[in-house]
Design a protein around this motif. Structure first.
Motif: not given
Length: 268
Positions: A3-6, A26-31, A33-36, A80-81
């Protein structure tokens, strides 16, 4: 789980790309969860966009929220956005900011101190001509603001808590018990701090906070999350695996992210 939230995007005026670009990266990097979490407007200003190269316009804020929610639906099942925001902290306007955020279904809010004494923390000139006592005073004022932000109850995550070192690496060596005092308070209150890997884009290099501060955070029971603070889609998740390994070495067994304002704990 990754996940990356920032993350940021073009609305703030100093980031590249659209929200969609960050989600796809984020999808390409296999994440998972991505937080906007773009920079909130200057709500206290009469101007719609007080600083066009720093934060989005007030009129853009509802559109920002609507777009993230639309993309959340579009990418459901792929990633998960999460809807977040990086908020400035101005003690005198805390109630105003709280009221604005209460209008929207945020998953989490990052509270970041970007100004101390009315000057950007990234302004390297602020240190010119200061003696040791004055440098200590500057550092303690900054951490006092972080303590106030933790106490405010507005934020789930405190952003880049030693970022004042960004263009002044000697900041880390300025001696004061205020840092431990702040970490102890954060641990008691239960708000999280992020490991923010955007220090790699500044003079200091590396992460916020320093490894030494992360060790002290562990001692005081502070929860940790992850944020690249990406202003370009290519930085999504930068150093995620290295950060995870460092936290394991320090002694952490898990870290956290937030969804619907609830903390979710994830094994490292």
């Amino acid at each position: 789980m990754k996940f990356d939230l920032h993350t940021h995007h073009e609305r703030c005026g100093h980031a590249d790309g659209m929200i969609r670009n960050y989600i796809e990266a984020a999808i390409d990097a296999g994440f998972d969860v991505i937080g906007i979490s773009d920079h909130s407007p200057y709500f206290y200003s009469e101007a719609d966009q007080l600083h066009p190269q720093i934060a989005m316009a007030k009129s853009e804020f509802p559109r920002y929220v609507a777009q993230v929610l639309e993309l959340k639906r579009e990418f459901e099942g792929k990633i998960d956005v999460l809807l977040g925001v990086e908020s400035d902290f101005f003690p005198e306007y805390a109630d105003l900011y709280r009221a604005e955020y209460d209008k929207y279904p945020f998953d989490y809010i990052i509270g970041s101190v970007h100004q101390s004494g009315g000057v950007s923390i990234f302004n390297r000139r602020r240190w010119n001509g200061l003696n040791e006592r004055q440098r200590i005073e500057q550092k303690e004022e900054y951490y006092d603001l972080i303590q106030q932000s933790a106490r405010s109850g507005i934020f789930h995550i405190l952003g880049h808590i030693d970022a004042m070192k960004g263009f002044f690496p000697a900041f880390s060596d300025i001696p004061t018990p205020k840092v431990d005092e702040t970490l102890k308070l954060i641990g008691e209150i239960g708000v999280s701090i992020e490991v923010n890997t955007s220090g790699s884009t500044k003079d200091v290099g590396g992460w916020y906070p320093s490894d030494e501060m992360l060790e002290r955070a562990y001692f005081y029971g502070v929860d940790i999350t992850f944020g690249s603070d990406a202003h370009k889609p290519g930085r999504i998740g930068e150093d995620f695996d290295r950060v995870r390994q460092k936290l394991k070495e320090i002694g952490y067994k898990e870290w956290v992210y937030y969804k619907e304002k609830k903390q979710r704990r994830v094994a490292l």
